[in-house]
Design a protein around this motif. Sequence first.
Motif, PDB file in Angstrom:
ATOM      1  N   GLY A  80       0.818  -1.202   0.000  1.00 27.35           N
ATOM      2  CA  GLY A  80       0.000   0.000   0.000  1.00 27.35           C
ATOM      3  C   GLY A  80       0.858   1.260   0.000  1.00 27.35           C
ATOM      4  N   ARG A  81       0.201   2.392  -0.148  1.00 31.24           N
ATOM      5  CA  ARG A  81       0.911   3.668  -0.178  1.00 31.24           C
ATOM      6  C   ARG A  81       1.506   3.973   1.196  1.00 31.24           C
ATOM      7  N   SER A  82       2.715   4.496   1.198  1.00 30.30           N
ATOM      8  CA  SER A  82       3.356   4.887   2.452  1.00 30.30           C
ATOM      9  C   SER A  82       2.875   6.267   2.871  1.00 30.30           C
ATOM     10  N   ILE A  83       3.025   6.581   4.144  1.00 33.30           N
ATOM     11  CA  ILE A  83       2.640   7.894   4.663  1.00 33.30           C
ATOM     12  C   ILE A  83       3.427   8.992   3.953  1.00 33.30           C
ATOM     13  N   GLU A  84       4.719   8.787   3.799  1.00 30.73           N
ATOM     14  CA  GLU A  84       5.571   9.797   3.161  1.00 30.73           C
ATOM     15  C   GLU A  84       5.154  10.058   1.721  1.00 30.73           C
ATOM     16  N   ASP A  85       4.813   8.988   1.004  1.00 35.06           N
ATOM     17  CA  ASP A  85       4.396   9.111  -0.391  1.00 35.06           C
ATOM     18  C   ASP A  85       3.104   9.913  -0.511  1.00 35.06           C
ATOM     19  N   VAL A  86       2.135   9.617   0.354  1.00 36.19           N
ATOM     20  CA  VAL A  86       0.846  10.304   0.303  1.00 36.19           C
ATOM     21  C   VAL A  86       0.999  11.771   0.688  1.00 36.19           C
ATOM     22  N   ILE A  87       1.802  12.058   1.690  1.00 33.40           N
ATOM     23  CA  ILE A  87       2.039  13.459   2.089  1.00 33.40           C
ATOM     24  C   ILE A  87       2.610  14.255   0.922  1.00 33.40           C
ATOM     25  N   GLN A  88       3.589  13.676   0.251  1.00 36.74           N
ATOM     26  CA  GLN A  88       4.242  14.386  -0.859  1.00 36.74           C
ATOM     27  C   GLN A  88       3.316  14.506  -2.065  1.00 36.74           C
ATOM     28  N   HIS A  89       2.595  13.442  -2.391  1.00 38.15           N
ATOM     29  CA  HIS A  89       1.761  13.428  -3.599  1.00 38.15           C
ATOM     30  C   HIS A  89       0.551  14.344  -3.490  1.00 38.15           C
ATOM     31  N   TYR A  90      -0.047  14.393  -2.291  1.00 40.79           N
ATOM     32  CA  TYR A  90      -1.286  15.151  -2.130  1.00 40.79           C
ATOM     33  C   TYR A  90      -1.080  16.484  -1.407  1.00 40.79           C
ATOM     34  N   GLY A  91       0.147  16.778  -1.043  1.00 41.35           N
ATOM     35  CA  GLY A  91       0.424  18.048  -0.391  1.00 41.35           C
ATOM     36  C   GLY A  91      -0.221  18.185   0.972  1.00 41.35           C
ATOM     37  N   LEU A  92      -0.244  17.099   1.718  1.00 36.86           N
ATOM     38  CA  LEU A  92      -0.890  17.087   3.035  1.00 36.86           C
ATOM     39  C   LEU A  92       0.145  17.266   4.142  1.00 36.86           C
ATOM     40  N   LYS A  93      -0.321  17.740   5.281  1.00 36.68           N
ATOM     41  CA  LYS A  93       0.556  17.891   6.442  1.00 36.68           C
ATOM     42  C   LYS A  93       0.484  16.680   7.368  1.00 36.68           C
ATOM     43  N   GLU A  94      -0.662  16.004   7.353  1.00 35.73           N
ATOM     44  CA  GLU A  94      -0.851  14.863   8.250  1.00 35.73           C
ATOM     45  C   GLU A  94      -1.579  13.755   7.513  1.00 35.73           C
ATOM     46  N   VAL A  95      -1.109  12.539   7.677  1.00 43.16           N
ATOM     47  CA  VAL A  95      -1.726  11.366   7.047  1.00 43.16           C
ATOM     48  C   VAL A  95      -1.843  10.262   8.080  1.00 43.16           C
ATOM     49  N   VAL A  96      -2.976   9.588   8.087  1.00 38.00           N
ATOM     50  CA  VAL A  96      -3.204   8.461   8.984  1.00 38.00           C
ATOM     51  C   VAL A  96      -3.230   7.186   8.155  1.00 38.00           C
ATOM     52  N   LYS A  97      -2.357   6.245   8.467  1.00 40.71           N
ATOM     53  CA  LYS A  97      -2.309   4.981   7.743  1.00 40.71           C
ATOM     54  C   LYS A  97      -3.178   3.941   8.443  1.00 40.71           C
ATOM     55  N   LEU A  98      -4.251   3.549   7.765  1.00 38.19           N
ATOM     56  CA  LEU A  98      -5.178   2.557   8.302  1.00 38.19           C
ATOM     57  C   LEU A  98      -5.367   1.430   7.285  1.00 38.19           C
ATOM     58  N   ALA A  99      -4.247   0.984   6.713  1.00 37.74           N
ATOM     59  CA  ALA A  99      -4.318   0.021   5.613  1.00 37.74           C
ATOM     60  C   ALA A  99      -3.657  -1.322   5.901  1.00 37.74           C
ATOM     61  N   SER A 100      -2.760  -1.386   6.873  1.00 37.41           N
ATOM     62  CA  SER A 100      -1.936  -2.588   7.032  1.00 37.41           C
ATOM     63  C   SER A 100      -2.123  -3.304   8.355  1.00 37.41           C
ATOM     64  N   ASN A 101      -3.159  -2.946   9.100  1.00 35.59           N
ATOM     65  CA  ASN A 101      -3.517  -3.619  10.357  1.00 35.59           C
ATOM     66  C   ASN A 101      -2.386  -3.580  11.393  1.00 35.59           C
ATOM     67  N   GLU A 102      -1.697  -2.435  11.422  1.00 32.56           N
ATOM     68  CA  GLU A 102      -0.666  -2.220  12.426  1.00 32.56           C
ATOM     69  C   GLU A 102      -1.304  -1.700  13.714  1.00 32.56           C
ATOM     70  N   ASN A 103      -0.592  -1.825  14.808  1.00 28.99           N
ATOM     71  CA  ASN A 103      -1.105  -1.392  16.099  1.00 28.99           C
ATOM     72  C   ASN A 103      -0.931   0.124  16.227  1.00 28.99           C
ATOM     73  N   PRO A 104      -2.020   0.900  16.306  1.00 29.15           N
ATOM     74  CA  PRO A 104      -1.891   2.356  16.384  1.00 29.15           C
ATOM     75  C   PRO A 104      -1.243   2.838  17.674  1.00 29.15           C
ATOM     76  N   TYR A 105      -1.145   1.937  18.662  1.00 31.19           N
ATOM     77  CA  TYR A 105      -0.556   2.319  19.950  1.00 31.19           C
ATOM     78  C   TYR A 105       0.920   1.939  20.036  1.00 31.19           C
TER      79      TYR A 105
END
Length: 363
Positions: free
Chosen positions: A16-41
């Motif tokens: 899936g898309r990485s946080i860094e890739d999405v920030i750069q591609h869409y010009g965002l300041k904050e991105v939340v990755k909810l795609a790979s079932n990682e532990n948010p804590y």
Amino acid sequence: MKWVKALQEITPYKPGRSIEDVIQHYGLKEVVKLASNENPYGCAPSVQEWINSASIHTEIYPDGFAASLRGKLAEKHGVDEGAILFGNGSDEIVTIISRALLGPDTNTVMAATTFPQYAHNAKIEGAEIREIPLTDNGQHDLDGFLQAIDEQTAVVWICNPNNPTGNLIPSDDLKSFLEKVPSDVLVVLDEAYFEYITDPGHVDSMTWLNQFSNISILRTFSKAYGLAAYRIGYAISDPTIITELNKVRNPFNNNSFALSVAEKAIEDEAFIEQCRALNHQQRERFKQYAQEKNIRLYDSETNFVLMEVPNDTDVASEKLLHDGLIVRSGNALGIPGFVRITIGSEEQNDKLFQAFDRLWMEG
């Protein structure tokens, strides 16, 4: 090049898309990755503290037997030390099992849709793949599995809870199924999300090891333990099965630092209990949201949900990217019309629900 013929029908894994890739591609300041079932804590604070202060003799090979971690896991699960196999993530154990048991003269049975690495590895080994469609509510069709098993069946894969639907097989149904499977067929119970189960009726499959000598239980440190970067998975089976699988396993397949981190992690069960409780709380929010919005949601006992979207799944996923949310498109998972969403923290889920409101309003 004289490539193996099976590779002609296989495409490489597409992450899936990485946080860094999405920030750069869409010009965002904050991105939340909810795609790979990682532990948010993340991992336990005690583990992070240990990581910050740990030192490893980099010139020394890892312990190929993983003796220290092996001893602690054997004690934790009440099994013989010879009953444990370690992998570079449970993905590698899937590869080891496939290489040891599958070939052109065998077949393997699995659900459709389920964790794709089962079929991927079976194709490489040239085995026949028998995929049994899920039921309408996303459950394994265990009767269909039994009908598909024959004398050439070598491995049966049961992802429980299932990825990507999140469904948990009722323990009585699973035990009844195991009682009917021939003893020379290995049944792999892939339980990557075991620590997130809160169903009070669920029976830990570890208690069945003495009754069924043909099962292999897969667990991982990548999910609830928050150690995905370290790639530690393990299988527990009858020692005679582990002996054969170890003939296929590469020596030193787990690095020293990862083994030490995992060993530290199992000392902090309070963190796992906390993550399970927080995840359950947020999972209930998803159920409530879906009910209020009349959106279809698969029943989940994991740290992710499979939720309906109003249009093409890729289009919906792209719109959510613009909102700074990375989810997994159901088109890539074989379940169009849905997206798989990792259950984040309360704040992350607030953002997700707001974006979903806009998604459904726009249609």
